[in-house]
Design a protein around this motif. Structure first.
Motif, mmCIF file in Angstrom:
data_model
loop_
_atom_site.group_PDB
_atom_site.id
_atom_site.type_symbol
_atom_site.label_atom_id
_atom_site.label_comp_id
_atom_site.label_asym_id
_atom_site.label_seq_id
_atom_site.Cartn_x
_atom_site.Cartn_y
_atom_site.Cartn_z
ATOM 1 N N ALA A 121 1.018 20.251 17.809
ATOM 2 C CA ALA A 121 0.831 19.823 18.606
ATOM 3 C C ALA A 121 0.296 19.926 20.152
ATOM 4 O O ALA A 121 1.598 20.094 20.295
ATOM 5 C CB ALA A 121 1.665 18.416 18.044
ATOM 6 N N THR A 122 -0.174 19.304 20.470
ATOM 7 C CA THR A 122 -0.389 18.748 21.895
ATOM 8 C C THR A 122 -1.009 18.785 22.498
ATOM 9 O O THR A 122 -2.017 17.228 21.674
ATOM 10 C CB THR A 122 -0.682 20.510 22.399
ATOM 11 O OG1 THR A 122 -0.839 20.468 24.193
ATOM 12 C CG2 THR A 122 -2.801 21.129 22.248
ATOM 13 N N LEU B 200 -2.822 19.726 16.084
ATOM 14 C CA LEU B 200 -3.335 17.551 16.182
ATOM 15 C C LEU B 200 -3.146 17.213 17.772
ATOM 16 O O LEU B 200 -1.788 18.005 18.938
ATOM 17 C CB LEU B 200 -1.933 17.341 15.577
ATOM 18 C CG LEU B 200 -1.784 16.206 15.650
ATOM 19 C CD1 LEU B 200 -2.551 14.891 14.493
ATOM 20 C CD2 LEU B 200 -0.155 15.299 14.517
ATOM 21 N N PHE B 201 -3.666 16.619 17.870
ATOM 22 C CA PHE B 201 -3.282 16.096 19.700
ATOM 23 C C PHE B 201 -3.078 14.991 19.691
ATOM 24 O O PHE B 201 -3.380 13.722 18.242
ATOM 25 C CB PHE B 201 -5.110 16.172 20.103
ATOM 26 C CG PHE B 201 -5.737 17.143 20.026
ATOM 27 C CD1 PHE B 201 -5.527 18.622 21.163
ATOM 28 C CD2 PHE B 201 -6.413 17.992 18.921
ATOM 29 C CE1 PHE B 201 -6.096 19.535 20.849
ATOM 30 C CE2 PHE B 201 -6.973 19.305 18.895
ATOM 31 C CZ PHE B 201 -6.863 20.286 20.874
ATOM 32 N N VAL B 202 -1.889 14.966 20.637
ATOM 33 C CA VAL B 202 -1.522 13.465 20.774
ATOM 34 C C VAL B 202 -1.498 12.809 22.541
ATOM 35 O O VAL B 202 -1.447 13.559 23.194
ATOM 36 C CB VAL B 202 0.371 14.077 20.543
ATOM 37 C CG1 VAL B 202 0.247 14.011 18.830
ATOM 38 C CG2 VAL B 202 0.619 14.692 21.552
ATOM 39 N N GLU C 23 5.095 16.563 11.708
ATOM 40 C CA GLU C 23 5.206 18.104 10.231
ATOM 41 C C GLU C 23 4.295 19.157 11.744
ATOM 42 O O GLU C 23 3.438 19.672 11.357
ATOM 43 C CB GLU C 23 3.442 17.183 9.907
ATOM 44 C CG GLU C 23 1.882 16.409 11.053
ATOM 45 C CD GLU C 23 2.871 15.594 10.901
ATOM 46 O OE1 GLU C 23 1.515 14.706 11.618
ATOM 47 O OE2 GLU C 23 3.621 14.844 11.406
ATOM 48 N N ALA C 24 4.428 19.053 12.616
ATOM 49 C CA ALA C 24 3.579 20.541 13.502
ATOM 50 C C ALA C 24 4.599 19.945 14.696
ATOM 51 O O ALA C 24 5.225 19.611 15.846
ATOM 52 C CB ALA C 24 2.446 19.542 14.453
ATOM 53 N N ASP D 150 -15.124 15.945 21.314
ATOM 54 C CA ASP D 150 -13.277 16.048 21.136
ATOM 55 C C ASP D 150 -12.111 17.802 21.376
ATOM 56 O O ASP D 150 -13.177 18.260 21.489
ATOM 57 C CB ASP D 150 -12.666 15.149 20.266
ATOM 58 C CG ASP D 150 -13.256 16.331 18.671
ATOM 59 O OD1 ASP D 150 -13.387 16.854 18.252
ATOM 60 O OD2 ASP D 150 -14.570 15.748 17.808
ATOM 61 N N ASP D 151 -11.424 17.161 21.272
ATOM 62 C CA ASP D 151 -10.515 18.810 21.950
ATOM 63 C C ASP D 151 -10.493 19.747 20.354
ATOM 64 O O ASP D 151 -10.865 21.049 21.257
ATOM 65 C CB ASP D 151 -9.130 18.186 22.253
ATOM 66 C CG ASP D 151 -8.480 17.110 23.018
ATOM 67 O OD1 ASP D 151 -8.998 17.645 23.761
ATOM 68 O OD2 ASP D 151 -8.151 16.670 23.008
#
Length: 142
Positions: free
Chosen positions: A9-10, A36-38, A48-49, A120-121
């Motif tokens: 996640a980043t 996963l992008f937050v 989970e990441a 998107d990322d």
């Protein structure tokens, strides 16, 4: 190659360091990794990441160097070409008065362009592969 990093996640809006690190993860650490992008500042982070390039987490900037340097150290990757890429990414990602790696500003510029032209990322990370594969190949020749 597997280090148990399938979930990573980043923050959204990836830049040169996170684009480079996603390539490093997929090529050298965990080819099965999913990203996963937050939103910036989101708390709590998804369980989970494993988070990366977020202040205060295990995989982040250290001692004034970018995450790419940290990941080489954390995963004990000692490949001279990757060390050189780490220096280039470091200069591209952090404010410099003098550039020792002349391609660093161009790499940052191109990574910004990849982000701007990607919807998107995830797409930005997919597009980065050819750039960093080419950088690795060119440095390997020298």
């Amino acid at each position: 190659m597997k280090h148990g990093l399938v979930g990573k996640a980043t923050n959204v809006n990836v830049g040169v360091d996170r684009i480079a690190c996603s390539w490093l993860i997929k090529k050298w650490i965990d080819s099965e990794a999913e990203f996963l992008f937050v939103p910036n500042g989101q708390q709590p982070l998804p369980e989970e990441a494993e988070p990366f390039d977020i202040p205060g987490v295990r995989l982040s900037h250290r001692r004034g160097h970018c995450l790419f340097h940290t990941m080489l150290r954390e995963f004990k990757i000692k490949v001279p070409v990757l060390e050189r890429i780490a220096h280039i990414v470091d200069e591209a990602d952090t404010i410099q008065k003098v550039f020792l790696e002349p391609i660093a500003p161009g790499l940052d510029f191109i990574c910004d362009g990849i982000r701007l032209t990607s919807p998107d990322d995830i797409t930005a990370l997919e597009r980065r592969s050819i750039l960093f594969d080419a950088l690795y190949a060119q440095i390997s020749l020298k």
